[in-house]
Design a protein around this motif. Structure first.
Motif, PDB file in Angstrom:
ATOM      1  N   PRO A   9       0.813  -1.223   0.000  1.00 39.44           N
ATOM      2  CA  PRO A   9       0.000   0.000   0.000  1.00 39.44           C
ATOM      3  C   PRO A   9       0.845   1.271   0.000  1.00 39.44           C
ATOM      4  O   PRO A   9       0.307   2.364   0.126  1.00 39.44           O
ATOM      5  CB  PRO A   9      -0.799  -0.124   1.303  1.00 39.44           C
ATOM      6  N   TYR A  10       2.144   1.116  -0.089  1.00 43.07           N
ATOM      7  CA  TYR A  10       3.061   2.258  -0.111  1.00 43.07           C
ATOM      8  C   TYR A  10       3.899   2.182  -1.386  1.00 43.07           C
ATOM      9  O   TYR A  10       4.025   1.120  -2.009  1.00 43.07           O
ATOM     10  CB  TYR A  10       3.984   2.245   1.110  1.00 43.07           C
ATOM     11  N   ASP A  27       4.558   9.993   1.121  1.00 37.94           N
ATOM     12  CA  ASP A  27       5.219   8.699   0.918  1.00 37.94           C
ATOM     13  C   ASP A  27       5.764   8.166   2.251  1.00 37.94           C
ATOM     14  O   ASP A  27       5.596   6.986   2.575  1.00 37.94           O
ATOM     15  CB  ASP A  27       6.379   8.838  -0.073  1.00 37.94           C
ATOM     16  N   LYS A  28       6.400   9.045   2.999  1.00 40.30           N
ATOM     17  CA  LYS A  28       6.971   8.635   4.288  1.00 40.30           C
ATOM     18  C   LYS A  28       5.883   8.201   5.257  1.00 40.30           C
ATOM     19  O   LYS A  28       6.034   7.204   5.974  1.00 40.30           O
ATOM     20  CB  LYS A  28       7.782   9.782   4.884  1.00 40.30           C
ATOM     21  N   LEU A  29       4.776   8.946   5.265  1.00 38.42           N
ATOM     22  CA  LEU A  29       3.674   8.589   6.158  1.00 38.42           C
ATOM     23  C   LEU A  29       3.112   7.218   5.813  1.00 38.42           C
ATOM     24  O   LEU A  29       2.810   6.418   6.704  1.00 38.42           O
ATOM     25  CB  LEU A  29       2.574   9.650   6.074  1.00 38.42           C
ATOM     26  N   SER A  30       2.980   6.933   4.529  1.00 35.72           N
ATOM     27  CA  SER A  30       2.480   5.623   4.094  1.00 35.72           C
ATOM     28  C   SER A  30       3.426   4.508   4.508  1.00 35.72           C
ATOM     29  O   SER A  30       3.000   3.459   5.006  1.00 35.72           O
ATOM     30  CB  SER A  30       2.291   5.603   2.571  1.00 35.72           C
ATOM     31  N   LEU A  31       4.719   4.727   4.308  1.00 36.17           N
ATOM     32  CA  LEU A  31       5.701   3.703   4.669  1.00 36.17           C
ATOM     33  C   LEU A  31       5.687   3.410   6.169  1.00 36.17           C
ATOM     34  O   LEU A  31       5.869   2.264   6.589  1.00 36.17           O
ATOM     35  CB  LEU A  31       7.101   4.161   4.254  1.00 36.17           C
ATOM     36  N   LEU A  61       6.951  -9.477   8.024  1.00 36.82           N
ATOM     37  CA  LEU A  61       6.312  -8.159   8.089  1.00 36.82           C
ATOM     38  C   LEU A  61       5.431  -8.028   9.324  1.00 36.82           C
ATOM     39  O   LEU A  61       5.333  -6.950   9.915  1.00 36.82           O
ATOM     40  CB  LEU A  61       5.462  -7.920   6.832  1.00 36.82           C
ATOM     41  N   LYS A  62       4.787  -9.115   9.711  1.00 34.87           N
ATOM     42  CA  LYS A  62       3.903  -9.084  10.877  1.00 34.87           C
ATOM     43  C   LYS A  62       4.697  -8.966  12.180  1.00 34.87           C
ATOM     44  O   LYS A  62       4.267  -8.280  13.114  1.00 34.87           O
ATOM     45  CB  LYS A  62       3.045 -10.350  10.907  1.00 34.87           C
ATOM     46  N   SER A  63       5.836  -9.614  12.223  1.00 33.45           N
ATOM     47  CA  SER A  63       6.628  -9.609  13.457  1.00 33.45           C
ATOM     48  C   SER A  63       7.532  -8.376  13.563  1.00 33.45           C
ATOM     49  O   SER A  63       8.046  -8.088  14.644  1.00 33.45           O
ATOM     50  CB  SER A  63       7.484 -10.874  13.550  1.00 33.45           C
ATOM     51  N   HIS A  64       7.701  -7.672  12.460  1.00 35.03           N
ATOM     52  CA  HIS A  64       8.520  -6.456  12.456  1.00 35.03           C
ATOM     53  C   HIS A  64       7.757  -5.378  11.678  1.00 35.03           C
ATOM     54  O   HIS A  64       7.898  -5.263  10.461  1.00 35.03           O
ATOM     55  CB  HIS A  64       9.888  -6.708  11.821  1.00 35.03           C
ATOM     56  N   HIS A  65       6.934  -4.608  12.388  1.00 32.60           N
ATOM     57  CA  HIS A  65       6.019  -3.676  11.747  1.00 32.60           C
ATOM     58  C   HIS A  65       6.734  -2.589  10.954  1.00 32.60           C
ATOM     59  O   HIS A  65       6.138  -1.937  10.098  1.00 32.60           O
ATOM     60  CB  HIS A  65       5.114  -3.023  12.799  1.00 32.60           C
ATOM     61  N   TRP A  66       8.000  -2.369  11.251  1.00 33.10           N
ATOM     62  CA  TRP A  66       8.772  -1.314  10.585  1.00 33.10           C
ATOM     63  C   TRP A  66       9.385  -1.772   9.267  1.00 33.10           C
ATOM     64  O   TRP A  66       9.977  -0.980   8.525  1.00 33.10           O
ATOM     65  CB  TRP A  66       9.888  -0.806  11.508  1.00 33.10           C
ATOM     66  N   LEU A  67       9.243  -3.037   8.943  1.00 28.41           N
ATOM     67  CA  LEU A  67       9.842  -3.596   7.740  1.00 28.41           C
ATOM     68  C   LEU A  67       8.975  -3.288   6.516  1.00 28.41           C
ATOM     69  O   LEU A  67       7.748  -3.415   6.571  1.00 28.41           O
ATOM     70  CB  LEU A  67       9.997  -5.109   7.908  1.00 28.41           C
ATOM     71  N   VAL A  68       9.589  -2.860   5.422  1.00 23.81           N
ATOM     72  CA  VAL A  68       8.858  -2.620   4.171  1.00 23.81           C
ATOM     73  C   VAL A  68       9.532  -3.404   3.048  1.00 23.81           C
ATOM     74  O   VAL A  68      10.765  -3.558   3.020  1.00 23.81           O
ATOM     75  CB  VAL A  68       8.802  -1.124   3.807  1.00 23.81           C
ATOM     76  N   MET A  73      13.042  -4.579  -6.172  1.00 21.22           N
ATOM     77  CA  MET A  73      14.339  -5.127  -5.775  1.00 21.22           C
ATOM     78  C   MET A  73      14.227  -6.479  -5.084  1.00 21.22           C
ATOM     79  O   MET A  73      15.248  -7.108  -4.791  1.00 21.22           O
ATOM     80  CB  MET A  73      15.039  -4.138  -4.836  1.00 21.22           C
ATOM     81  N   ASP A  74      12.998  -6.951  -4.822  1.00 22.05           N
ATOM     82  CA  ASP A  74      12.783  -8.168  -4.043  1.00 22.05           C
ATOM     83  C   ASP A  74      13.676  -8.130  -2.799  1.00 22.05           C
ATOM     84  O   ASP A  74      14.493  -9.021  -2.549  1.00 22.05           O
ATOM     85  CB  ASP A  74      13.087  -9.421  -4.875  1.00 22.05           C
ATOM     86  N   SER A  75      13.506  -7.090  -2.033  1.00 15.96           N
ATOM     87  CA  SER A  75      14.342  -6.884  -0.848  1.00 15.96           C
ATOM     88  C   SER A  75      13.533  -6.126   0.199  1.00 15.96           C
ATOM     89  O   SER A  75      12.423  -5.660  -0.082  1.00 15.96           O
ATOM     90  CB  SER A  75      15.610  -6.112  -1.201  1.00 15.96           C
ATOM     91  N   VAL A  76      14.090  -5.997   1.382  1.00 16.83           N
ATOM     92  CA  VAL A  76      13.407  -5.285   2.461  1.00 16.83           C
ATOM     93  C   VAL A  76      14.283  -4.154   2.992  1.00 16.83           C
ATOM     94  O   VAL A  76      15.506  -4.163   2.852  1.00 16.83           O
ATOM     95  CB  VAL A  76      13.015  -6.227   3.617  1.00 16.83           C
ATOM     96  N   MET A  77      13.606  -3.179   3.609  1.00 17.26           N
ATOM     97  CA  MET A  77      14.263  -2.046   4.254  1.00 17.26           C
ATOM     98  C   MET A  77      13.534  -1.765   5.556  1.00 17.26           C
ATOM     99  O   MET A  77      12.360  -2.120   5.718  1.00 17.26           O
ATOM    100  CB  MET A  77      14.221  -0.808   3.363  1.00 17.26           C
ATOM    101  N   CYS A  78      14.220  -1.114   6.469  1.00 19.67           N
ATOM    102  CA  CYS A  78      13.582  -0.619   7.692  1.00 19.67           C
ATOM    103  C   CYS A  78      13.104   0.793   7.400  1.00 19.67           C
ATOM    104  O   CYS A  78      13.918   1.695   7.151  1.00 19.67           O
ATOM    105  CB  CYS A  78      14.584  -0.618   8.852  1.00 19.67           C
ATOM    106  N   ALA A  79      11.791   1.013   7.412  1.00 19.39           N
ATOM    107  CA  ALA A  79      11.241   2.315   7.033  1.00 19.39           C
ATOM    108  C   ALA A  79      11.753   3.458   7.920  1.00 19.39           C
ATOM    109  O   ALA A  79      12.194   4.490   7.404  1.00 19.39           O
ATOM    110  CB  ALA A  79       9.713   2.256   7.040  1.00 19.39           C
ATOM    111  N   PRO A  80      11.707   3.346   9.257  1.00 19.49           N
ATOM    112  CA  PRO A  80      12.213   4.443  10.091  1.00 19.49           C
ATOM    113  C   PRO A  80      13.684   4.760   9.844  1.00 19.49           C
ATOM    114  O   PRO A  80      14.081   5.928   9.793  1.00 19.49           O
ATOM    115  CB  PRO A  80      11.987   3.944  11.521  1.00 19.49           C
TER     116      PRO A  80
END
Length: 242
Positions: A9-10, A27-31, A61-68, A73-80
């Motif tokens: 959704p972001y 964008d930041k608020l959505s992330l 994603l469920k266990s780490h709410h900050w993960l996007v 890139m088929d990869s993850v980042m920490c939004a904060p």
């Protein structure tokens, strides 16, 4: 293949060229505030990692709410950390991570990182401010400045009232001492029913009390200028003067 309905959704934090995208406040608020609730419907791509076919697990994603998750890139980042880190190259903040074999270890280490914890606090404040639940520092400073201006205007208005009263009644301003002058006597009388003025006279700084003879003279001069201008204006409107 993904579908529009189950995409995140972001916006993707990476461009099609693989560079970090420029993010605006929305964008930041959505992330930071929109969880990907339909991630279980998304078919994550699989890759051989460590001799085994692996793909991203939506439970992370469920266990780490900050993960996007980045689709491109088929990869993850920490939004904060992505949004609030100081630009140093760090995994999950400026460098994407997609080693699904070791992700549990990396996430566990990231959770206890002090920089990450500070960024979480900043992210929560950012979301609260944009959602109107908390006042920003700028607003607080602006509000404090506004209160100071209103306070000073109130004090000056009371002092000018005393100047006008003494002038209209042709009462001398000065006394043997500044504290025993007619000006201060009338001002202290007003202060008995005005807590702001009373506090100002008792605790105000010596260089910002606006009661010195020099300030009195300046206010008298300003009032005289106003009276003079009013007389001139009325004379110009008169039919009896050229």
């Amino acid at each position: 293949m993904s579908t529009v309905l189950c995409d995140p959704p972001y916006r993707d934090v990476f461009t099609v060229s693989g560079r970090l995208a420029d993010l605006d406040e929305n964008d930041k608020l959505s992330l930071l505030s929109k969880p990907w609730n339909d991630a279980h419907k998304y078919k994550f791509p699989s890759r051989f990692i460590g001799g085994k076919l692996r793909h991203f697990n939506e439970n992370w994603l469920k266990s780490h709410h900050w993960l996007v998750y980045s689709v491109s890139m088929d990869s993850v980042m920490c939004a904060p950390c992505l949004i609030f880190s100081n630009g140093k190259s760090r995994t999950l903040s400026s460098t994407p991570f997609n080693d699904w074999k070791n992700i549990s270890t990396v996430l566990a280490r990231h959770c206890v990182d002090e920089v990450h914890k500070n960024n979480i606090v900043m992210a929560d404040n950012f979301v609260d401010i944009l959602n109107g639940k908390k006042e920003s520092i700028i607003c607080k400073l602006s509000s404090t400045a506004k209160e100071t201006v209103q306070h000073n205007r109130h004090i000056l208005a009371k002092i000018i009232q005393v100047v006008l009263l003494l002038g209209k009644q042709n009462i001398p301003f000065r006394g043997h001492t500044e504290e025993r002058s007619n000006f201060m006597a009338v001002l202290q009388s007003h202060a008995q029913t005005d807590p702001l003025l009373a506090n100002h006279l008792q605790h105000g700084k010596d260089n910002a009390r606006y009661t010195s003879p020099e300030i009195q003279n300046e206010l008298i001069s300003l009032c005289a200028d106003q009276v003079r201008q009013q007389i001139i204006s009325e004379c110009r409107k008169s039919d009896f003067l050229p």
